[in-house]
Scaffold this active site. Sequence first.
Site, PDB file in Angstrom:
ATOM      1  N   GLU A 463     -11.791 -36.574  -2.870  1.00 28.17           N
ATOM      2  CA  GLU A 463     -11.099 -36.547  -4.161  1.00 28.17           C
ATOM      3  C   GLU A 463     -11.947 -37.184  -5.236  1.00 28.17           C
ATOM      4  OE1 GLU A 463      -8.406 -38.214  -7.352  1.00 28.17           O
ATOM      5  OE2 GLU A 463      -9.865 -39.178  -6.037  1.00 28.17           O
ATOM      6  N   SER A 679      11.598 -16.727 -27.346  1.00 31.34           N
ATOM      7  CA  SER A 679      11.380 -16.619 -25.900  1.00 31.34           C
ATOM      8  C   SER A 679      11.821 -17.901 -25.194  1.00 31.34           C
ATOM      9  CB  SER A 679       9.914 -16.301 -25.591  1.00 31.34           C
ATOM     10  OG  SER A 679       9.073 -17.414 -25.840  1.00 31.34           O
ATOM     11  N   HIS A 771      -2.316 -22.237 -15.662  1.00 35.26           N
ATOM     12  CA  HIS A 771      -0.968 -22.651 -16.065  1.00 35.26           C
ATOM     13  C   HIS A 771      -0.925 -22.727 -17.590  1.00 35.26           C
ATOM     14  CE1 HIS A 771       2.834 -24.787 -16.049  1.00 35.26           C
ATOM     15  NE2 HIS A 771       2.846 -24.869 -14.730  1.00 35.26           N
TER      16      HIS A 771
END
Length: 823
Positions: A463, A679, A771
């Site tokens: 990591e 939206s 994303h």
Amino acid sequence: MDVKHSVDEKAHGVLPAPPQAQTQPKPAKRRFRKAWAAALFFAVYCATSYTVKCRVSHKDVVEHSWAFDAARTNTHLTSDKVEALFLSVPDEASALAASREYATHPHIASSIEDYEDAKVILKLFQDEFNISPPEDLPVFPAGTEASRSATLGINKLTKPTAWIDTYYPIMNSPLDRSLQIIDSDGSVVWDADLVEDGDPGDAEAAKYRDAVPTFHGLSRDGDVQGQLIYANYGRKEDYEELVAKGVDFTGKIVITRYGAIFRGLKIEGAQNLGAAGVLIYSDPRDDGSVTVENGYEPYPAGPARNPTSVQRGSVQFISLYPGDPTTPGYPAYENATRTEGENIPKIPSLPISWANAQRLLSEISHDHDARSLTGEISETKVHLVNHVDTKVMPIWNTMAAIPGHIKNETLLIGCHRDAWVMGAADPTSGTVTLREVIKGFGALLKSGWKPLRNVVIASWDAEEYGLVGSTEFAEDFPEWISDNVVSYINLDVSVAGSQWSPAGSPSLAHLIHQAASEIPHPTDPTRTLWDAKKDVGPYSGEAHADSLATYDGQKQAASHGTGVVPLGSGSDFTAFLQRLGIASMDQGFGFTPSDAVYHYHSIYDSQQWQEIYADPGFHRHVTVAKHLGLVALRLTDSIILPLNTTQYALELDDYLDLVIREASSDIVEAVNFSGLRKSFKKLQHASFKLDKEKVDAEKNFKKALGKLPKREDGIARWLRWLADLLLHRGKPVKEFIKAAKRVQAANGKLVAFERGFIHEEGIKDREWYRHLAIAPGKWLGYGATPLPSIYDALVYDKNITLSQEEVHRVEKLLGALTHTIKP
């Protein structure tokens, strides 16, 4: 079965053990009964398939066997009992002992010690989950049949299993380094000591003072000289201010202080301006109240910064993409085809101590504290040497899986194991906390518990080099993760200070808050863990404005009043959330301006520092374990997943408001956001309807459950009950299966919500991130940027046409998501 919980209350289910016979038959008789039972069970299924298919199909029974399992199990473990048993397990003495075992030796990624620790975690899984160790150590090279079968076979498991996956990323290790001040005639004026002092007041720090030399992970090998120029935090705005003043960075050595943004981006900014190299140091101005200037002794004599401490760390350009630099988007197998690596520096760098920085800064100005960003350049030159060995290096993810009743729904929990040196806080505090969770799950399994959903627990490796282990796993199994994982719970530094800080997807905010409100405060029984969000350290004194500004900015990041901040990057949730769309969370006790200085990535992130200053008594370690376990149980055992999509949908308006505030007003006025606002409203209304469907689906499931005939104890009697149920009582079974289908459909929509923000084309110029609701800031790294594609176009590109295109792209994405979650 106890199914009293609802989606608005504790979201946890009841998973008692299968019924057992009243007496234990002799072996021969047991074999006979097993054979007879199997034959009867087969006959029942045959009868169901061919003679009564007008009532209920064999396929429905098989596909929704989880519901029948839940219906037939005992009530000896109610949901409250499951949670109470788990919460009784995490223990301070156990956590302290584990930390003393794990945090008293170096274990940098790919080292022998790291591999040994991977095997220690493997044995922990085997011991706690009653996994019989296979004859051959289950260490599988990634990409092999054994490795792929281990993960892809999780849905078929009948009992827990554990293994180690080996990936092969490109990383580096230090060879030699030096830092000198060179006079105009070429003579050496000063030669820096780049080794931390290893004060004998901390035995392990003294022993391992140079075990892992002070270097930057994934830094560029190089030998450069240049004049020195100071660039504050090395933020985009810092560089822009200096450029506006006419400063030429070409061939210069830039010196910046740690803080504000991810370290790799400080180097990227300097590299883009033509700098020759970068030095990054730890400045006491960022240490809050606990400074020598305020009368505190430096560690180990006191709580202030040891002036020789150095923050190692990766200098990957993490906002471009994480993981192995040479295999972006696909796994780092041993024989992988590799690229040059676009997310790593092309100029050398070194991390240095405050003691060394003071000497260097004196070449620019003799009054460091009073100095502003004047763009002054040293007359002398600095000679920076950073020699590293960059090559393919093995890393080891240690994995365990606990099968649940529902085979295609999985909760993933992970914490990285590797440290820059000993890492008592980062990440050993997280590993110790996860160990207590593992012990708690082990106790539940021994009591007869079986989770409703699968649980997979990972000890990630590498990591620290750039989220490598978790990213390679996510790139190795993207389809399986997208199809199966309902949520990801991350842990990293569980204790490094006094204040508890939760972070996560907005859909998890209420679950995080609720569980924290039920867990006692680690040291004050009159308060809860949630109250620890306001805790501060024990030390007083005036703090520098920079330190307070950073701290206040982090506190204000919590959105929409939930008190749970959004996730940027810098830990192992990144690939799951921002590439694959898995609702994720993280937590831990962090540093405040009145806490003892946390020597991040230094030899002084040690066991002694942890015991004296961060968590005396190890109460915080245990408290985080209890909270993580409680959240995990409610995600694994709830009939309806405790994901709040409405909270998320409502926050989108706040996200857009923040983006508009950050952008230039003339550009904002030229962009039409009305369709995007609409939206948001449509998504919110669809989520309101899904909220109602969640409640109705669970209520209907309980009602259908209540209509099933009561079963008898004993396997033979249970099989007769099942035969009677299927052959003669088709209507209740049909209604029950229909209710189970409805529950799974609702859960599918809840899980699909976070997935719905994923766009296959990703974010412009950093397409690995897909994303479009949240991503690490392009020039932040650690920090989160809402609606990132729109933000980048408005704030960084300042392009009206591109901004409008991005607004329409997000609008279209949300339209598809609205359609997906409609009941």
